[in-house]
Scaffold this motif. Structure first.
Motif, PDB file in Angstrom:
ATOM      1  N   GLN A  19       2.256   8.388 -18.763  1.00 25.62           N
ATOM      2  CA  GLN A  19       3.473   9.089 -18.343  1.00 25.62           C
ATOM      3  C   GLN A  19       4.599   8.152 -17.925  1.00 25.62           C
ATOM      4  OE1 GLN A  19       1.739  11.578 -15.223  1.00 25.62           O
ATOM      5  NE2 GLN A  19       1.534  13.287 -16.639  1.00 25.62           N
ATOM      6  N   ALA A  20       4.261   6.860 -17.721  1.00 24.75           N
ATOM      7  CA  ALA A  20       5.309   5.954 -17.246  1.00 24.75           C
ATOM      8  C   ALA A  20       5.403   4.672 -18.060  1.00 24.75           C
ATOM      9  CB  ALA A  20       5.062   5.624 -15.772  1.00 24.75           C
ATOM     10  N   GLY A  21       4.621   4.562 -19.133  1.00 20.58           N
ATOM     11  CA  GLY A  21       4.748   3.418 -20.031  1.00 20.58           C
ATOM     12  C   GLY A  21       4.105   2.132 -19.555  1.00 20.58           C
ATOM     13  N   ALA A  22       3.192   2.203 -18.588  1.00 17.78           N
ATOM     14  CA  ALA A  22       2.503   0.996 -18.126  1.00 17.78           C
ATOM     15  C   ALA A  22       1.443   0.573 -19.141  1.00 17.78           C
ATOM     16  CB  ALA A  22       1.854   1.254 -16.770  1.00 17.78           C
ATOM     17  N   LYS A  23       0.970  -0.659 -18.982  1.00 12.32           N
ATOM     18  CA  LYS A  23      -0.140  -1.128 -19.813  1.00 12.32           C
ATOM     19  C   LYS A  23      -1.212  -1.735 -18.914  1.00 12.32           C
ATOM     20  CE  LYS A  23       1.253  -5.891 -20.886  1.00 12.32           C
ATOM     21  NZ  LYS A  23       1.639  -6.829 -21.970  1.00 12.32           N
ATOM     22  N   VAL A  24      -2.417  -1.806 -19.417  1.00 12.76           N
ATOM     23  CA  VAL A  24      -3.540  -2.334 -18.638  1.00 12.76           C
ATOM     24  C   VAL A  24      -3.551  -3.853 -18.711  1.00 12.76           C
ATOM     25  CG1 VAL A  24      -6.044  -2.384 -18.356  1.00 12.76           C
ATOM     26  CG2 VAL A  24      -4.911  -0.257 -19.025  1.00 12.76           C
ATOM     27  N   ASP A  55      -4.595  14.914 -21.912  1.00 11.32           N
ATOM     28  CA  ASP A  55      -4.806  13.528 -22.330  1.00 11.32           C
ATOM     29  C   ASP A  55      -5.050  12.607 -21.127  1.00 11.32           C
ATOM     30  OD1 ASP A  55      -2.199  13.712 -21.392  1.00 11.32           O
ATOM     31  OD2 ASP A  55      -1.358  12.367 -22.923  1.00 11.32           O
ATOM     32  N   VAL A  56      -4.458  12.946 -19.967  1.00 10.34           N
ATOM     33  CA  VAL A  56      -4.686  12.143 -18.767  1.00 10.34           C
ATOM     34  C   VAL A  56      -6.124  12.296 -18.286  1.00 10.34           C
ATOM     35  CG1 VAL A  56      -4.066  11.839 -16.329  1.00 10.34           C
ATOM     36  CG2 VAL A  56      -2.269  12.171 -18.050  1.00 10.34           C
ATOM     37  N   TRP A  76      -4.760   8.093 -11.646  1.00 14.17           N
ATOM     38  CA  TRP A  76      -3.448   7.475 -11.467  1.00 14.17           C
ATOM     39  C   TRP A  76      -3.199   6.322 -12.425  1.00 14.17           C
ATOM     40  CZ3 TRP A  76      -0.170  10.400  -9.114  1.00 14.17           C
ATOM     41  CH2 TRP A  76      -0.674  11.394  -8.253  1.00 14.17           C
ATOM     42  N   ALA A  77      -4.223   5.542 -12.743  1.00 15.90           N
ATOM     43  CA  ALA A  77      -4.037   4.489 -13.743  1.00 15.90           C
ATOM     44  C   ALA A  77      -3.624   5.108 -15.077  1.00 15.90           C
ATOM     45  CB  ALA A  77      -5.323   3.685 -13.898  1.00 15.90           C
ATOM     46  N   SER A  78      -4.301   6.180 -15.457  1.00 17.24           N
ATOM     47  CA  SER A  78      -3.958   6.853 -16.716  1.00 17.24           C
ATOM     48  C   SER A  78      -2.573   7.487 -16.664  1.00 17.24           C
ATOM     49  CB  SER A  78      -5.007   7.919 -17.045  1.00 17.24           C
ATOM     50  OG  SER A  78      -6.222   7.312 -17.430  1.00 17.24           O
ATOM     51  N   ARG A  79      -2.189   8.001 -15.516  1.00 17.35           N
ATOM     52  CA  ARG A  79      -0.864   8.605 -15.393  1.00 17.35           C
ATOM     53  C   ARG A  79       0.236   7.563 -15.594  1.00 17.35           C
ATOM     54  NH1 ARG A  79       0.144  13.252 -11.037  1.00 17.35           N
ATOM     55  NH2 ARG A  79       1.880  13.458 -12.491  1.00 17.35           N
ATOM     56  N   LEU A  80       0.058   6.368 -15.003  1.00 15.90           N
ATOM     57  CA  LEU A  80       1.073   5.341 -15.198  1.00 15.90           C
ATOM     58  C   LEU A  80       1.135   4.878 -16.658  1.00 15.90           C
ATOM     59  CD1 LEU A  80       1.201   5.286 -12.049  1.00 15.90           C
ATOM     60  CD2 LEU A  80       1.563   2.814 -12.254  1.00 15.90           C
ATOM     61  N   VAL A  81      -0.035   4.822 -17.315  1.00 13.25           N
ATOM     62  CA  VAL A  81      -0.066   4.407 -18.718  1.00 13.25           C
ATOM     63  C   VAL A  81       0.554   5.469 -19.621  1.00 13.25           C
ATOM     64  CG1 VAL A  81      -1.601   3.935 -20.674  1.00 13.25           C
ATOM     65  CG2 VAL A  81      -2.033   2.852 -18.455  1.00 13.25           C
ATOM     66  N   PRO A 124       0.841  -1.199   0.000  1.00  9.22           N
ATOM     67  CA  PRO A 124       0.000   0.000   0.000  1.00  9.22           C
ATOM     68  C   PRO A 124       0.876   1.249   0.000  1.00  9.22           C
ATOM     69  CG  PRO A 124      -0.828  -1.612   1.560  1.00  9.22           C
ATOM     70  CD  PRO A 124       0.522  -2.085   1.132  1.00  9.22           C
ATOM     71  N   THR A 125       0.657   2.121  -0.989  1.00  7.49           N
ATOM     72  CA  THR A 125       1.549   3.259  -1.214  1.00  7.49           C
ATOM     73  C   THR A 125       0.753   4.475  -1.659  1.00  7.49           C
ATOM     74  OG1 THR A 125       3.238   1.687  -1.989  1.00  7.49           O
ATOM     75  CG2 THR A 125       3.625   4.002  -2.475  1.00  7.49           C
ATOM     76  N   ASP A 126       1.164   5.641  -1.194  1.00  2.00           N
ATOM     77  CA  ASP A 126       0.562   6.888  -1.659  1.00  2.00           C
ATOM     78  C   ASP A 126       0.629   6.948  -3.188  1.00  2.00           C
ATOM     79  OD1 ASP A 126       1.230   9.896  -2.532  1.00  2.00           O
ATOM     80  OD2 ASP A 126      -0.122   9.934  -0.821  1.00  2.00           O
ATOM     81  N   ASN A 127      -0.459   7.409  -3.814  1.00  2.00           N
ATOM     82  CA  ASN A 127      -0.547   7.373  -5.281  1.00  2.00           C
ATOM     83  C   ASN A 127       0.607   8.091  -5.982  1.00  2.00           C
ATOM     84  OD1 ASN A 127      -2.957   5.866  -5.391  1.00  2.00           O
ATOM     85  ND2 ASN A 127      -4.170   7.701  -5.010  1.00  2.00           N
ATOM     86  N   ALA A 128       0.962   9.261  -5.487  1.00  5.21           N
ATOM     87  CA  ALA A 128       2.055  10.007  -6.113  1.00  5.21           C
ATOM     88  C   ALA A 128       3.372   9.244  -6.004  1.00  5.21           C
ATOM     89  CB  ALA A 128       2.181  11.389  -5.482  1.00  5.21           C
ATOM     90  N   GLN A 129       3.588   8.569  -4.881  1.00  5.95           N
ATOM     91  CA  GLN A 129       4.792   7.765  -4.704  1.00  5.95           C
ATOM     92  C   GLN A 129       4.772   6.543  -5.615  1.00  5.95           C
ATOM     93  OE1 GLN A 129       7.707   8.137  -2.852  1.00  5.95           O
ATOM     94  NE2 GLN A 129       6.905  10.237  -2.801  1.00  5.95           N
ATOM     95  N   THR A 130       3.573   5.991  -5.832  1.00  4.13           N
ATOM     96  CA  THR A 130       3.448   4.845  -6.729  1.00  4.13           C
ATOM     97  C   THR A 130       3.942   5.190  -8.127  1.00  4.13           C
ATOM     98  OG1 THR A 130       1.615   3.851  -5.506  1.00  4.13           O
ATOM     99  CG2 THR A 130       1.802   3.280  -7.842  1.00  4.13           C
ATOM    100  N   LEU A 131       3.545   6.346  -8.620  1.00  5.91           N
ATOM    101  CA  LEU A 131       3.997   6.787  -9.940  1.00  5.91           C
ATOM    102  C   LEU A 131       5.521   6.856  -9.989  1.00  5.91           C
ATOM    103  CD1 LEU A 131       3.561   7.926 -12.788  1.00  5.91           C
ATOM    104  CD2 LEU A 131       3.214  10.187 -11.748  1.00  5.91           C
ATOM    105  N   LYS A 132       6.129   7.467  -8.979  1.00  7.29           N
ATOM    106  CA  LYS A 132       7.586   7.619  -8.968  1.00  7.29           C
ATOM    107  C   LYS A 132       8.294   6.277  -8.833  1.00  7.29           C
ATOM    108  CE  LYS A 132      11.335  10.467  -7.549  1.00  7.29           C
ATOM    109  NZ  LYS A 132      12.278   9.358  -7.617  1.00  7.29           N
TER     110      LYS A 132
END
Length: 376
Positions: A229-234, A313-314, A222-227, A198-206
């Motif tokens: 801004q960080a190259g994640a996929k669903v 876009d986010v 946050w799901a959209s931010r990881l996709v 369990p992690t703060d959302n902003a920390q999760t992104l980093k």
């Protein structure tokens, strides 16, 4: 001087005059008394007909700086909530996840909150139904498990590290229940076949950007931010796990609801109705406003509450994944409770009485069902 006519005794004549005066006085006294009694009666009737003034001097409201909490963001930014509350002062507090908001509500630090359903269920169960009432829905959908591009299936998650906003939160429960369905064991201390931190959302992104996390089950944005801004996929879009058999609305599941402290609601029912009026107006605005205006208002509200706006876009991707509705989708709650038990974050219990939708239905003119779990 009393005039004496011939043949008439003066004493009886004087007595008759006195008696006549007394009679007139008595008539006047009765008339005045009737007027006074009538006035008092009308005043008492008016007092009985007028409702007691139970408006709270202040309403303390909790919410998250997430797009899934857009009804709160919009309601505050455009003044819908304060306008509806009138002279009641509105104060707010921003939280990262539901369990923290519930703790504040149970401690009296806030009176009402926008939260996910599982923390509300957990509070209701722990308090044996005394702590909170769910009074409306706010958002459905908008939660996904996003992972590194190298992860292609559930089979690739063994030994990996994933994040959620907070232990016992709605996304935390959803992830643990889904992993169990895939044959994995997880523990609330982070151990098991898949580690959940369990992690703060902003920390999760980093942490994801730094390669220290393999994925996360997150609400929007946050799901959209990881996709984006960080190259994640669903890997899992939670809407695909809800076929509509419990709610009648395929793909919809409660992500954000509006709850109130039961004691506050009992003492200030008119304030609760006012809050619901402002909330319903916010939801209606979100469903009718032009896309550009919606993005602008939400970004300004996020800047105010979180200290940072989001790329267009986010927000656009986030909004496409969310349905804003005052319906809390009550039929889904037995499954949400079961998922919490599976996750190890709540106990099996009777949740009958968790909903009080009477004020919502009065305010909106709708007939939203409590699915046999409270007032509708």
């Amino acid at each position: 001087m009393t005039r004496i006519e011939a043949g008439e005794n003066a004493v009886p004549r004087r007595r008759r005059a006195i008696e006549a005066g007394l009679a007139i006085g008595l008539v006047l006294l009765i008339a005045v008394g009737a007027v006074v009694a009538s006035t008092i009666s009308r005043h008492e009737d008016a007092q009985a007909a007028a409702p007691a003034n139970n408006a709270a001097a202040e309403l303390k409201l909790g919410y998250f700086a997430n797009v899934t909490h857009a009804p709160a963001l919009v309601g505050l930014s455009k003044g819908f909530l304060q306008d509806a509350l009138g002279s009641t002062k509105l104060s707010t507090q921003v939280f990262n996840a539901g369990p923290a908001a519930i703790e504040a509500l149970n401690a009296g630090a806030i009176d009402a909150a926008y939260v996910g359903p599982n923390p509300a269920i957990n509070s209701f169960v722990k308090s044996q139904g005394e702590s909170v009432s769910i009074i409306a829905g706010a958002a459905a959908g908008g939660a996904q498990l996003v992972v590194r591009p190298t992860i292609n299936s559930a089979a690739d998650l063994k030994g990996k590290t994933l994040a959620t906003p907070q232990l016992g939160g709605t996304q935390d429960v959803a992830l643990r229940a889904w992993l169990t369905s895939q044959g994995y064991k997880t523990n609330v201390d982070g151990s098991g076949d898949v580690a959940i931190n369990p992690t703060d959302n902003a920390q999760t992104l980093k942490l994801f950007q730094d390669g220290k996390l393999d994925g996360a089950w997150l609400p929007e944005p946050w799901a959209s931010r990881l996709v984006l801004q960080a190259g994640a996929k669903v890997l899992v879009d939670e809407k695909d796990l809800w076929d509509g058999s419990l709610s009648g609305k395929p793909g919809e599941f409660p992500t954000t609801i509006l709850i109130v402290n039961k004691k506050f609601a009992a003492e200030h029912p008119d304030t609760v109705k006012a809050l619901l009026k402002g909330h319903a107006k916010s939801v209606d605005w979100l469903n009718t406003a032009p896309a550009a205006e919606k993005t602008s208002v939400l970004n300004a509200a996020l800047q105010e509450s979180a200290g940072a706006a989001l790329p267009a876009d986010v927000i656009d991707r986030s909004l496409k994944n969310i349905v804003f509705t005052v319906d809390p989708l009550a039929g889904t709650y037995p499954k949400l409770l079961k998922d919490g038990v599976t996750a190890g974050t709540t106990k099996q219990a009777d949740i009958n009485g968790i909903f009080d939708l009477a004020a919502l239905n009065e305010v909106t003119g709708q007939s939203i069902s409590a699915a046999g779990l409270g007032k509708g």
